[in-house]
Design a protein around this motif. Structure first.
Motif, PDB file in Angstrom:
ATOM      1  N   LEU A  90      25.259  -1.754 -20.480  1.00 42.57           N
ATOM      2  CA  LEU A  90      26.357   0.111 -20.006  1.00 42.57           C
ATOM      3  C   LEU A  90      27.125  -0.585 -19.124  1.00 42.57           C
ATOM      4  N   ARG A  91      28.491  -0.627 -18.727  1.00 46.27           N
ATOM      5  CA  ARG A  91      29.546  -1.341 -18.149  1.00 46.27           C
ATOM      6  C   ARG A  91      30.108  -0.437 -17.895  1.00 46.27           C
ATOM      7  N   TRP A  92      30.334   0.450 -16.909  1.00 45.03           N
ATOM      8  CA  TRP A  92      31.678   1.586 -16.584  1.00 45.03           C
ATOM      9  C   TRP A  92      32.617   1.491 -15.731  1.00 45.03           C
ATOM     10  N   TYR A  99      37.544   7.450 -17.355  1.00 43.11           N
ATOM     11  CA  TYR A  99      36.265   6.746 -17.944  1.00 43.11           C
ATOM     12  C   TYR A  99      36.236   5.831 -18.754  1.00 43.11           C
ATOM     13  N   VAL A 101      33.601   3.590 -20.446  1.00 42.38           N
ATOM     14  CA  VAL A 101      32.105   2.836 -21.341  1.00 42.38           C
ATOM     15  C   VAL A 101      31.668   1.875 -21.322  1.00 42.38           C
ATOM     16  N   THR A 111      33.393   0.872 -27.287  1.00 41.13           N
ATOM     17  CA  THR A 111      34.063   0.847 -25.835  1.00 41.13           C
ATOM     18  C   THR A 111      34.435   2.589 -26.026  1.00 41.13           C
ATOM     19  N   SER A 117      32.428   9.735 -16.814  1.00 39.15           N
ATOM     20  CA  SER A 117      31.478   8.726 -17.377  1.00 39.15           C
ATOM     21  C   SER A 117      30.689   9.196 -18.362  1.00 39.15           C
ATOM     22  N   LEU A 121      30.605   7.651 -22.426  1.00 36.33           N
ATOM     23  CA  LEU A 121      29.162   7.217 -22.726  1.00 36.33           C
ATOM     24  C   LEU A 121      28.954   8.285 -23.879  1.00 36.33           C
ATOM     25  N   PHE A 176      23.271   7.213 -16.356  1.00 39.16           N
ATOM     26  CA  PHE A 176      22.539   5.622 -16.906  1.00 39.16           C
ATOM     27  C   PHE A 176      20.801   4.696 -15.896  1.00 39.16           C
TER      28      PHE A 176
END
Length: 201
Positions: A90-92, A99, A101, A111, A117, A121, A176
């Motif tokens: 996972l990248r934010w 935002y 994710v 995405t 965030s 998600l 997260f």
């Protein structure tokens, strides 16, 4: 009302808009958010005036500035599909209520975008849940949900909800961070749990 009950027992209360509150504050009176929690935040009304400078006594809570490095931009997590599990990443990214994710895993890359965030998600989960995948993070637990304050700070914290119990700062966990398989749920199941929790006295 449950948010108010985190800080006090039964008490008198009223509601108003933020702008009205700021207009009514006498000079020299500040606002304190989450006074009973582990990270109380004192803010001066001057922060909302044009060209205002943060006063020396303004100490942001640790999650207010995710770019400081306190919240990593990458999380190596597990994804679950029935009895199977697989690695996922996972990248934010984002700020100022915008935002994204990104989740890389057996499903490829998806995405999601949202005003915080946590919402981003959720947008990711909407895309992978139809294929049976659940992300093994606290933000996807059945018994978690962010408060309005958590979402306003970027959505990096959620509250662990326990029926018939008031929330406290000890119930805040990172969105997260890893969560066990047995605690995970679909978005619909998570929403129903939060609604039931809100409905209990």
């Amino acid at each position: 009302m449950k948010q108010l009950a985190r800080f006090t027992t039964e008490c008198d209360w009223f509601s108003t808009t933020g702008s009205d509150l700021l207009a009514q504050l006498p000079p020299g009176v500040d606002i304190v958010l989450d006074p009973s929690g582990p990270h109380p935040l004192r803010m001066s009304p001057g922060l909302w005036t044009p060209d205002a400078q943060a006063p020396a006594h303004h100490f942001p809570a640790p999650w207010m500035d995710p770019m400081s490095g306190l919240v990593p931009h990458r999380f190596d997590v597990l994804a679950h599909h029935g009895d199977r599990q697989a690695p996922a990443v996972l990248r934010w990214d984002g700020e100022d209520h915008d935002y994204t994710v990104t989740a890389d895993g057996p499903w490829g890359r998806v995405t999601g975008r949202g005003t915080d965030s946590f919402e981003a998600l959720v947008r990711v989960r909407e895309q992978i849940e139809p294929a049976g995948w659940l992300l093994g993070v606290n933000g996807a637990r059945r018994d978690t949900w962010p408060s309005g304050m958590c979402r306003g700070m970027g959505g990096f914290l959620v509250y662990r909800l326990t029926p018939h119990q008031r929330l406290s700062g000890a119930d805040r966990i990172q969105t997260f961070h890893e969560a066990p398989r047995e605690a995970l749920a679909t978005i619909d199941e998570q929403i129903r749990f939060e609604q039931q929790w809100n409905a209990t006295p």
